[in-house]
Design a protein around this motif. Structure first.
Motif, mmCIF file in Angstrom:
data_model
loop_
_atom_site.group_PDB
_atom_site.id
_atom_site.type_symbol
_atom_site.label_atom_id
_atom_site.label_comp_id
_atom_site.label_asym_id
_atom_site.label_seq_id
_atom_site.Cartn_x
_atom_site.Cartn_y
_atom_site.Cartn_z
ATOM 1 N N VAL A 27 -2.950 12.798 -9.852
ATOM 2 C CA VAL A 27 -3.585 11.476 -9.936
ATOM 3 C C VAL A 27 -4.579 11.296 -8.792
ATOM 4 O O VAL A 27 -5.688 10.792 -8.979
ATOM 5 N N THR A 28 -4.181 11.727 -7.595
ATOM 6 C CA THR A 28 -5.070 11.632 -6.430
ATOM 7 C C THR A 28 -6.343 12.441 -6.651
ATOM 8 O O THR A 28 -7.449 11.986 -6.320
ATOM 9 N N CYS A 138 10.834 1.801 -2.026
ATOM 10 C CA CYS A 138 9.518 2.327 -2.422
ATOM 11 C C CYS A 138 8.447 1.244 -2.341
ATOM 12 O O CYS A 138 7.326 1.483 -1.857
ATOM 13 N N ILE A 139 8.778 0.059 -2.833
ATOM 14 C CA ILE A 139 7.819 -1.043 -2.801
ATOM 15 C C ILE A 139 7.507 -1.442 -1.356
ATOM 16 O O ILE A 139 6.358 -1.749 -1.020
ATOM 17 N N VAL A 140 8.521 -1.421 -0.494
ATOM 18 C CA VAL A 140 8.296 -1.719 0.919
ATOM 19 C C VAL A 140 7.292 -0.734 1.513
ATOM 20 O O VAL A 140 6.411 -1.116 2.296
ATOM 21 N N GLY A 141 7.402 0.545 1.123
ATOM 22 C CA GLY A 141 6.457 1.550 1.600
ATOM 23 C C GLY A 141 5.032 1.231 1.206
ATOM 24 O O GLY A 141 4.092 1.365 2.004
ATOM 25 N N VAL A 142 4.841 0.783 -0.049
ATOM 26 C CA VAL A 142 3.496 0.443 -0.510
ATOM 27 C C VAL A 142 2.962 -0.801 0.206
ATOM 28 O O VAL A 142 1.793 -0.873 0.577
ATOM 29 N N LEU A 262 3.524 5.983 -6.662
ATOM 30 C CA LEU A 262 3.219 5.134 -5.516
ATOM 31 C C LEU A 262 2.710 5.946 -4.327
ATOM 32 O O LEU A 262 2.018 5.419 -3.461
ATOM 33 N N THR A 263 3.054 7.240 -4.283
ATOM 34 C CA THR A 263 2.621 8.062 -3.148
ATOM 35 C C THR A 263 1.205 8.606 -3.325
ATOM 36 O O THR A 263 0.684 9.252 -2.414
ATOM 37 N N SER A 264 0.571 8.354 -4.474
ATOM 38 C CA SER A 264 -0.771 8.910 -4.703
ATOM 39 C C SER A 264 -1.778 8.400 -3.679
ATOM 40 O O SER A 264 -2.627 9.164 -3.187
ATOM 41 N N PHE A 288 4.539 6.380 4.158
ATOM 42 C CA PHE A 288 4.795 7.580 3.353
ATOM 43 C C PHE A 288 6.262 7.987 3.467
ATOM 44 O O PHE A 288 6.925 8.286 2.460
ATOM 45 N N ALA A 289 6.804 7.973 4.693
ATOM 46 C CA ALA A 289 8.200 8.343 4.904
ATOM 47 C C ALA A 289 9.136 7.356 4.216
ATOM 48 O O ALA A 289 10.139 7.752 3.606
ATOM 49 N N THR A 290 8.795 6.065 4.275
ATOM 50 C CA THR A 290 9.625 5.037 3.641
ATOM 51 C C THR A 290 9.678 5.226 2.130
ATOM 52 O O THR A 290 10.748 5.164 1.506
ATOM 53 N N THR A 291 8.515 5.460 1.511
ATOM 54 C CA THR A 291 8.470 5.668 0.058
ATOM 55 C C THR A 291 9.227 6.925 -0.346
ATOM 56 O O THR A 291 9.929 6.952 -1.365
#
Length: 334
Positions: A27-28, A138-142, A262-264, A288-291
């Motif tokens: 995706v990236t 994951c949402i917190v990471g974003v 979400l990591t894209s 990135f680490a959180t996600t």
């Protein structure tokens, strides 16, 4: 809620995490290709998708014709999921003209609760505490990525933020519908069949939309090998993405897939750091680490689910033995 190394290192978990990040990287790569085309003054999102759908139709359609299988699902199911997928791609890419990347990153998370609700209602997927907590992390990471953009002063407004935000919300909702439907079809029908019809109907719908919306844009392009290369690269990347996607949907489900994407944006940041030597805010690394932690927690199996399944197997086996003994006129053994 503690970490169990055996749960994390299970084959299914590792496959889900690995495939999810491969899809995120693809995706990236497509985002960078779209940005490259935009810098050259090309604004043809549907035309980019058309080449990918056409490649899917050719490759998987040829395999299906060779096998000549019985079609397992209704053709209009494939048509509808292709229509939703084409329009989701179009809406989110179109939103870049009106709102900021930061807003798109944040609002794209709307696909997560949509997928959770759709899989819970239609696929009867059960989400327990550990799954929900993984989603939240994951949402917190974003959200941290968004704050890092604001902290670094990189937020830029668009020409019509409200319109752009509505386009992103609509696109994210359609992505959720598409992902959930694909998960159902890949588990109930056949992967080759799904990709064949997805490519066929996706190419037809894209071609019609190009004729209506982007015909003038394509005529204005001075075609050459250099101009065509980004379209070819986008098609190959999109083909790889849709080829790997069914495997992840079958093993880990559409929610895991949506969370992996979400990591894209974070992969894009790493590419900017190492390929273009840009400096980014320190919060990106923490985000990135959180996600990644959220994805690991989500992909871990719940202990009580395993015990319930084992209990059901034991009870079923005991019931089967009891019936056999009753048929033979023997007293059931303890």
């Amino acid at each position: 809620m503690g970490f169990n190394l055996k749960k994390i290192t299970r084959k299914k978990t590792l496959i889900g995490l690995g495939l999810g990040q491969i899809l995120s990287l693809l995706v990236t790569a497509n985002v960078f290709t779209s940005s490259e085309l935009a810098r050259k003054g090309v604004n043809a999102p549907t035309s980019q998708s058309f080449s990918g759908y056409l490649l899917l139709a050719i490759v998987y359609g040829s395999i299906m014709l060779y096998r000549r299988p019985t079609i397992k699902a209704k053709w209009y199911h494939y048509f509808l999921v292709a229509l939703v997928d084409v329009e989701a791609n179009f809406l989110v890419v179109k939103a870049n003209q009106y709102t900021s990347i930061t807003s798109i990153m944040l609002l794209d998370c709307w696909a997560i609760p949509c997928v959770l609700v759709l899989t819970w209602v239609f696929l009867k997927t059960k989400y327990r505490f550990k799954k929900i907590s993984g989603v939240v992390i994951c949402i917190v990471g974003v959200v941290m990525v968004v704050f890092s953009d604001v902290h670094a002063g990189s937020r830029a407004g668009g020409s019509n933020p409200v319109k752009g935000d509505l386009l992103v919300l609509a696109g994210a909702t359609l992505y959720a519908v598409s992902n959930t439907t694909e998960e159902f079809l890949v588990k109930s029908a056949d992967t080759v069949e799904l990709m064949s019809f997805m490519g066929l109907f996706g190419a037809i719908i894209s071609a019609i939309q190009i004729g209506i919306v982007e015909r003038g844009e394509l005529k204005a392009i001075h075609w050459s090998a250099e101009a065509a290369f980004p379209f070819v690269r986008y098609a190959v990347t999109m083909f790889l993405f849709y080829s790997i996607l069914p495997v992840l949907l079958k093993t880990n489900g559409s929610t895991m897939f949506t969370l992996s994407l979400l990591t894209s944006d974070m992969w894009a940041v790493l590419i900017r750091i190492f390929a273009y030597h840009e400096k980014v805010d320190w919060l990106y690394y923490l985000a990135f680490a959180t996600t990644a932690i959220g994805l690991i927690i989500y992909s871990m199996k719940e202990k009580d689910q395993e015990e319930q399944r084992n209990g059901e197997v034991v009870n079923a086996e005991a019931e089967r033995r009891k019936l056999l003994h009753e048929e033979d006129g023997e007293p059931p053994s303890v």
